[in-house]
Design a protein around this motif. Structure first.
Motif, PDB file in Angstrom:
ATOM      1  N   ASN A 263       0.795  -1.103   0.198  1.00  0.00           N
ATOM      2  CA  ASN A 263      -0.214   0.004   0.096  1.00  0.00           C
ATOM      3  C   ASN A 263       0.783   1.109  -0.045  1.00  0.00           C
ATOM      4  OD1 ASN A 263      -2.308  -1.763   0.142  1.00  0.00           O
ATOM      5  ND2 ASN A 263      -2.432  -1.407   2.170  1.00  0.00           N
TER       6      ASN A 263
ATOM      7  N   SER B  28       0.402   5.342   0.845  1.00  0.00           N
ATOM      8  CA  SER B  28      -0.478   6.551   1.651  1.00  0.00           C
ATOM      9  C   SER B  28      -0.011   7.864   1.245  1.00  0.00           C
ATOM     10  CB  SER B  28      -0.624   6.400   2.807  1.00  0.00           C
ATOM     11  OG  SER B  28      -1.238   7.194   3.953  1.00  0.00           O
TER      12      SER B  28
ATOM     13  N   MET C 104      -3.146  -6.456  -5.442  1.00  0.00           N
ATOM     14  CA  MET C 104      -4.173  -5.760  -4.824  1.00  0.00           C
ATOM     15  C   MET C 104      -3.876  -4.604  -3.778  1.00  0.00           C
ATOM     16  SD  MET C 104      -6.479  -6.908  -6.565  1.00  0.00           S
ATOM     17  CE  MET C 104      -8.012  -6.076  -5.881  1.00  0.00           C
TER      18      MET C 104
ATOM     19  N   THR D 267      -3.455  -0.983  -2.226  1.00  0.00           N
ATOM     20  CA  THR D 267      -4.511   0.266  -1.907  1.00  0.00           C
ATOM     21  C   THR D 267      -3.440   1.670  -2.153  1.00  0.00           C
ATOM     22  OG1 THR D 267      -6.038  -0.931  -0.919  1.00  0.00           O
ATOM     23  CG2 THR D 267      -5.947   1.479  -0.808  1.00  0.00           C
TER      24      THR D 267
ATOM     25  N   SER E 204      -3.935   5.394  -1.386  1.00  0.00           N
ATOM     26  CA  SER E 204      -4.924   6.193  -0.482  1.00  0.00           C
ATOM     27  C   SER E 204      -4.176   7.588  -0.639  1.00  0.00           C
ATOM     28  CB  SER E 204      -5.000   5.801   0.836  1.00  0.00           C
ATOM     29  OG  SER E 204      -3.888   5.825   1.711  1.00  0.00           O
TER      30      SER E 204
ATOM     31  N   GLY F 216      -5.252  -2.790  -8.267  1.00  0.00           N
ATOM     32  CA  GLY F 216      -5.523  -2.496  -6.984  1.00  0.00           C
ATOM     33  C   GLY F 216      -6.618  -1.631  -6.776  1.00  0.00           C
ATOM     34  N   ARG F 217      -6.585  -0.626  -5.451  1.00  0.00           N
ATOM     35  CA  ARG F 217      -7.619   0.307  -5.231  1.00  0.00           C
ATOM     36  C   ARG F 217      -7.128   1.604  -5.088  1.00  0.00           C
ATOM     37  NH1 ARG F 217      -9.550  -0.309  -0.324  1.00  0.00           N
ATOM     38  NH2 ARG F 217     -11.544   0.875  -0.771  1.00  0.00           N
ATOM     39  N   VAL F 218      -7.893   2.708  -5.521  1.00  0.00           N
ATOM     40  CA  VAL F 218      -7.464   4.069  -5.143  1.00  0.00           C
ATOM     41  C   VAL F 218      -8.691   4.736  -4.451  1.00  0.00           C
ATOM     42  CG1 VAL F 218      -6.773   6.168  -6.345  1.00  0.00           C
ATOM     43  CG2 VAL F 218      -6.185   4.148  -7.394  1.00  0.00           C
ATOM     44  N   THR F 219      -8.037   5.415  -3.221  1.00  0.00           N
ATOM     45  CA  THR F 219      -9.084   5.947  -2.251  1.00  0.00           C
ATOM     46  C   THR F 219      -8.769   7.385  -2.185  1.00  0.00           C
ATOM     47  OG1 THR F 219      -8.115   5.355  -0.357  1.00  0.00           O
ATOM     48  CG2 THR F 219      -9.567   3.847  -1.407  1.00  0.00           C
TER      49      THR F 219
ATOM     50  N   ASN G  71     -12.562   0.516  -9.363  1.00  0.00           N
ATOM     51  CA  ASN G  71     -11.624   0.404  -8.217  1.00  0.00           C
ATOM     52  C   ASN G  71     -11.133   1.354  -7.491  1.00  0.00           C
ATOM     53  OD1 ASN G  71     -10.229   1.196 -10.645  1.00  0.00           O
ATOM     54  ND2 ASN G  71      -8.235   0.361  -9.866  1.00  0.00           N
TER      55      ASN G  71
END
Length: 327
Positions: free
Chosen positions: A41, A43, A74, A76, A78, A100-103, A134
């Motif tokens: 991940n 951040s 996977m 993230t 952020s 993966g994910r982007v928040t 995602n």
């Protein structure tokens, strides 16, 4: 600042960095820079970016016709509690084939051009797109920009606010969820719904063409001073686009599919755009009497539905919903 390695933490709430100086991009997370896959991940939090071309950006691994078998990592990425002021684009995502994910959570875009821009990028050799499901946006604020949010088929859009932007509050190609958001006092429409994900997406009425959960949003004080707008499908610089005309107090301007229709090869006749209905019930339109083209409230339907788009706004909420974004 360019970040190309996984596992990085850049800033935190109360412990962030300030980036200035007229950079092309202030803080850039680039998965494709070294053709690597993020497996840890990343951040980005508590930072401030001022006066750059783009404040905060993410670029996913670009498409290849020979994808590696281990690319489905996977991680993230952020972005939270960041502030972007006076940038051409405040926050930007080009998703490409990132797995993966982007928040985005509790960020503020103030001034400049587009507040939050999410684009599919290149996702297939043919140019078709799968969207950016995602990517999620929660409790972000876009104020005093051009478009507050320009979002292509993202994941959940929840609790965000677009206020006093000069073009429109939100421009959304439908994804799954649009709930608890507020579009207030934007010169153009509060929300523009445009259903074409690519130039090829012009004639079907797939259920994914509608926002699946669209409720508990606030729309008021919008579209009182609409500028000239030209609405394209996201990669459609060469298509004619749609000019929606003058303002009509639209809380929601629903323009259906703007990708150009193709002529029937046997007749040469260009068909009309498909009719796509969007449920928009249980939203507050600025008045206890519901949507209206006059008075304090915002409108839905009528001149706010164009090019095959149909908005169903009843039943409606009679009081506004709480606004959860940071000031």
């Amino acid at each position: 600042m360019q970040i190309t390695s996984p596992g990085v933490t850049f800033g935190n709430v109360g412990q962030g960095f300030t980036v200035t100086g007229g950079n092309a991009i202030g803080v850039y997370v680039d998965e494709d820079a070294v053709n690597a896959v993020f497996r840890k991940n990343i951040s980005i939090g508590g930072n401030v970016d001022i006066g750059d071309g783009t404040g905060f950006a993410f670029n996913g691994l670009e498409f290849s016709d020979r994808p590696c078998p281990s690319c489905a990592a996977m991680a993230t990425v952020s972005f939270s509690h960041n502030q972007s002021t006076g940038n051409g684009t405040a926050f930007s995502v080009v998703d490409n084939v990132f797995a993966g994910r982007v928040t985005f959570t509790d960020n503020v875009a103030n001034g400049g051009g587009t507040g939050f821009l999410v684009a599919s990028g290149t996702q297939s050799i043919a140019g078709t797109v799968a969207g950016t499901g995602n990517v999620s946006l929660t409790n972000n604020l876009a104020i005093h920009g051009g478009y507050g949010f320009s979002l292509a088929q993202t994941g959940p859009i929840v609790g965000n606010s677009a206020m006093a932007n000069s073009q429109a509050g939100f421009l959304v190609i439908p994804g799954a969820v649009f709930q608890g958001n507020s579009a207030i006092g934007n010169a153009g429409p509060g929300l523009i719904v445009q259903d074409s994900g690519s130039v090829f997406d012009n004639d079907n009425t797939d259920p994914d063409d509608q926002i699946q959960k669209f409720d508990h949003n606030n729309f008021y004080g919008n579209d009182r001073n609409r500028p000239a707008l030209l609405i394209h499908e996201p990669n459609g610089g060469g298509d004619p686009g749609l000019i929606p005309g003058p303002g009509a107090h639209c809380g929601v301007l629903n323009v259906g599919k703007v990708a150009p229709q193709q002529a029937d090869p046997s007749t040469g006749v260009v068909p009309p755009p498909p009719v796509i209905s969007q449920s928009a019930t249980n939203n507050f339109w600025g008045s206890p009497k519901g949507p209206s083209a006059t008075g304090p409230g915002d409108a839905a339907g009528g001149p706010c539905d164009q090019h095959g788009g149909v908005t169903i706004a009843m039943p409606f909420a009679t009081v506004d919903f709480p606004i959860t974004t940071a000031p």
